[in-house]
Design a protein around this motif. Structure first.
Motif, mmCIF file in Angstrom:
data_model
loop_
_atom_site.group_PDB
_atom_site.id
_atom_site.type_symbol
_atom_site.label_atom_id
_atom_site.label_comp_id
_atom_site.label_asym_id
_atom_site.label_seq_id
_atom_site.Cartn_x
_atom_site.Cartn_y
_atom_site.Cartn_z
ATOM 1 N N PRO A 71 0.826 -1.213 0.000
ATOM 2 C CA PRO A 71 0.000 0.000 0.000
ATOM 3 C C PRO A 71 0.856 1.257 0.000
ATOM 4 C CG PRO A 71 0.007 -1.022 2.168
ATOM 5 C CD PRO A 71 0.698 -1.980 1.256
ATOM 6 N N ALA A 72 0.351 2.288 -0.664
ATOM 7 C CA ALA A 72 1.043 3.580 -0.682
ATOM 8 C C ALA A 72 0.483 4.527 0.370
ATOM 9 C CB ALA A 72 0.921 4.218 -2.063
ATOM 10 N N ARG A 73 -0.687 4.192 0.912
ATOM 11 C CA ARG A 73 -1.325 5.032 1.923
ATOM 12 C C ARG A 73 -2.308 4.173 2.702
ATOM 13 N NH1 ARG A 73 -2.235 6.849 -3.203
ATOM 14 N NH2 ARG A 73 -4.108 6.039 -4.196
ATOM 15 N N LYS A 74 -2.918 4.722 3.729
ATOM 16 C CA LYS A 74 -3.876 3.984 4.536
ATOM 17 C C LYS A 74 -5.176 3.805 3.756
ATOM 18 C CE LYS A 74 -2.129 5.421 9.063
ATOM 19 N NZ LYS A 74 -2.454 6.088 10.344
ATOM 20 N N GLY A 75 -5.852 2.716 4.051
ATOM 21 C CA GLY A 75 -7.132 2.464 3.418
ATOM 22 C C GLY A 75 -7.222 1.041 2.913
ATOM 23 N N PRO A 76 -8.380 0.645 2.387
ATOM 24 C CA PRO A 76 -8.530 -0.701 1.837
ATOM 25 C C PRO A 76 -7.621 -0.867 0.621
ATOM 26 C CG PRO A 76 -10.443 0.661 1.314
ATOM 27 C CD PRO A 76 -9.621 1.445 2.284
ATOM 28 N N PRO A 77 -7.286 -2.102 0.271
ATOM 29 C CA PRO A 77 -6.295 -2.322 -0.796
ATOM 30 C C PRO A 77 -6.609 -1.627 -2.110
ATOM 31 C CG PRO A 77 -6.720 -4.365 0.376
ATOM 32 C CD PRO A 77 -7.708 -3.369 0.906
ATOM 33 N N HIS A 78 -7.888 -1.535 -2.481
ATOM 34 C CA HIS A 78 -8.209 -0.975 -3.796
ATOM 35 C C HIS A 78 -8.026 0.535 -3.847
ATOM 36 C CE1 HIS A 78 -12.080 -0.293 -1.779
ATOM 37 N NE2 HIS A 78 -12.358 0.586 -2.711
ATOM 38 N N THR A 79 -7.934 1.190 -2.700
ATOM 39 C CA THR A 79 -7.657 2.632 -2.690
ATOM 40 C C THR A 79 -6.248 2.935 -2.203
ATOM 41 O OG1 THR A 79 -8.557 2.926 -0.445
ATOM 42 C CG2 THR A 79 -10.092 3.176 -2.291
ATOM 43 N N ALA A 80 -5.652 2.027 -1.414
ATOM 44 C CA ALA A 80 -4.343 2.286 -0.814
ATOM 45 C C ALA A 80 -3.187 2.094 -1.797
ATOM 46 C CB ALA A 80 -4.135 1.379 0.397
ATOM 47 N N ILE A 81 -3.405 1.369 -2.869
ATOM 48 C CA ILE A 81 -2.339 1.123 -3.835
ATOM 49 C C ILE A 81 -1.977 2.424 -4.559
ATOM 50 C CG2 ILE A 81 -3.976 0.475 -5.668
ATOM 51 C CD1 ILE A 81 -1.891 -1.586 -6.610
ATOM 52 N N GLY A 82 -0.694 2.632 -4.818
ATOM 53 C CA GLY A 82 -0.239 3.817 -5.520
ATOM 54 C C GLY A 82 -0.541 3.748 -7.008
ATOM 55 N N THR A 83 -0.511 4.909 -7.657
ATOM 56 C CA THR A 83 -0.836 4.982 -9.078
ATOM 57 C C THR A 83 0.100 4.128 -9.922
ATOM 58 O OG1 THR A 83 -1.832 7.181 -8.895
ATOM 59 C CG2 THR A 83 -0.979 6.540 -11.060
ATOM 60 N N ASP A 84 1.411 4.284 -9.739
ATOM 61 C CA ASP A 84 2.346 3.513 -10.550
ATOM 62 C C ASP A 84 2.188 2.018 -10.313
ATOM 63 O OD1 ASP A 84 3.264 5.889 -11.547
ATOM 64 O OD2 ASP A 84 5.332 5.651 -10.847
ATOM 65 N N ASP A 85 1.969 1.624 -9.052
ATOM 66 C CA ASP A 85 1.807 0.205 -8.766
ATOM 67 C C ASP A 85 0.543 -0.354 -9.415
ATOM 68 O OD1 ASP A 85 4.131 -0.324 -7.355
ATOM 69 O OD2 ASP A 85 3.279 0.276 -5.435
ATOM 70 N N LEU A 86 -0.542 0.403 -9.392
ATOM 71 C CA LEU A 86 -1.764 -0.076 -10.037
ATOM 72 C C LEU A 86 -1.575 -0.152 -11.548
ATOM 73 C CD1 LEU A 86 -4.587 -1.119 -9.978
ATOM 74 C CD2 LEU A 86 -5.435 1.234 -9.731
ATOM 75 N N GLU A 87 -0.847 0.797 -12.126
ATOM 76 C CA GLU A 87 -0.559 0.712 -13.556
ATOM 77 C C GLU A 87 0.219 -0.564 -13.871
ATOM 78 O OE1 GLU A 87 -1.252 2.517 -16.322
ATOM 79 O OE2 GLU A 87 -2.686 3.747 -15.216
ATOM 80 N N ARG A 88 1.156 -0.919 -13.005
ATOM 81 C CA ARG A 88 1.916 -2.161 -13.228
ATOM 82 C C ARG A 88 1.011 -3.382 -13.092
ATOM 83 N NH1 ARG A 88 5.524 0.793 -9.792
ATOM 84 N NH2 ARG A 88 7.246 1.708 -11.014
#
Length: 338
Positions: A71-88
């Motif tokens: 996770p890049a921030r606090k929250g559930p996995p679908h919101t906590a993931i960072g932009t670059d990581d989700l793009e990957r």
């Protein structure tokens, strides 16, 4: 039953993805290397962990598997993931036929089938000056007979203005194409098929590969048929499911709605949602989404994503209605004529 060989254990891993590799140490004990897989050759794996790079001999691998990004921030996995990581993550659901890495950038080519599989995904540091990296993209695509295309991710509500890459592309004549929004949801929060009944006379079929009826309903950018490269891209994820709704009252059984679900560690993706115009406003898009959600839950995917063009108000309303929210946005930049 024999234990898997080190080669078999490593086979599911993807360079650039996040992995955990349990391996044997010289004293006979074992430890785990958790991080991004930087490189893999016939002899070893190179993994970037929090403590630095670790090189693991393939012969010492005891267990290995891909894992979701941190996770890049606090929250559930679908919101906590960072932009670059989700793009990957999303890139592993729609893999190109050819990929060349330039630092953190991924240069992709698939005989022109879809922007996602024929663009350079600009993430992080390319390892060379930006002008040189952009020139490498132009060379990569033009030598393959493709239009140079860059995929640029950014927060929703703009086009990434003020960043060095976007400012350079704008100043050198790269034009904007297909502003797109990435939506995510907790898979458990999405409706299941039991909550979205079908109208009478309709039924659902699912398969691990697309059949001719599914492919005939999939019309990427108006193409009358899916080319061979497209068929390979469609089955390029770790696993996928192809959903179709059949109306047995039309020509003895006509496919009237479709969707594709795909899988990577912790994530499901939804693509290719289409409904025959004559069958719209009957809840079929919601039903194929529900079928993918049930499939994703059965495989333990905690989060689900999809992508939709920013100006497609009807689709955005549909997806918001079943629980998707905006994570970030991206767009393509097209090189100026040479």
């Amino acid at each position: 039953m024999t234990d898997p060989t080190p080669e078999a254990l490593v086979r599911p891993l993807t360079v650039g993805g996040r992995v955990v590799v349990r391996h044997r140490l010289p004293d006979g004990s074992a430890t785990d290397a958790l991080g991004d897989l930087l490189a893999a050759d016939e002899r070893s794996l190179r993994i970037a962990t929090r403590r630095g790079e670790v090189v693991v001999a393939r012969a010492d691998v005891l267990a290995a598997k891909p894992v979701p990004p941190p996770p890049a921030r606090k929250g559930p996995p679908h919101t906590a993931i960072g932009t670059d990581d989700l793009e990957r993550v999303m890139a592993e659901h729609w893999r190109p036929l050819e990929r060349v890495d330039l630092g953190g950038w991924r240069l992709r080519a698939s005989e022109g089938f879809t922007g996602r599989a024929n663009s350079a995904l600009a993430l992080g540091d390319p390892g060379v000056p930006l002008r040189e990296a952009v020139a490498a993209v132009v060379d990569f695509h033009t030598t393959r007979g493709l239009q140079p295309l860059l995929a640029v991710a950014h927060p929703d509500g703009g086009l990434g203005e003020g960043t060095a890459l976007v400012d350079l592309l704008a100043a050198t004549g790269w034009t904007v194409r297909t502003p797109t929004v990435v939506l995510t949801a907790a898979t458990d929060d999405l409706p299941g098929a039991a909550e979205v009944p079908l109208p009478g006379g309709l039924r659902v079929e699912t398969a691990a590969e697309p059949d001719d009826a599914w492919l005939a309903r999939y019309h990427y950018q108006g193409l009358p048929t899916v080319p061979p490269a497209g068929r390979r891209v469609l089955v390029s994820a770790d696993e996928q499911v192809f959903v179709r709704v059949v109306d047995d009252q039309v020509d003895g059984g006509t496919t009237v709605a479709i969707a594709r679900g795909s899988l990577s560690p912790g994530w499901a993706g939804v693509t290719a949602v289409e409904t025959l115009p004559s069958h719209r406003r009957r809840g079929l898009a919601r039903r194929v989404l529900a079928e993918v959600a049930d499939w994703a839950r059965s495989r333990g995917a905690a989060s689900t994503y999809l992508q939709v063009q920013g100006d497609n108000a009807a689709a955005r309303a549909l997806y918001a209605g079943v629980g998707f929210t905006v994570h970030h946005a991206y767009h393509y930049r097209v090189a100026p004529p040479r």
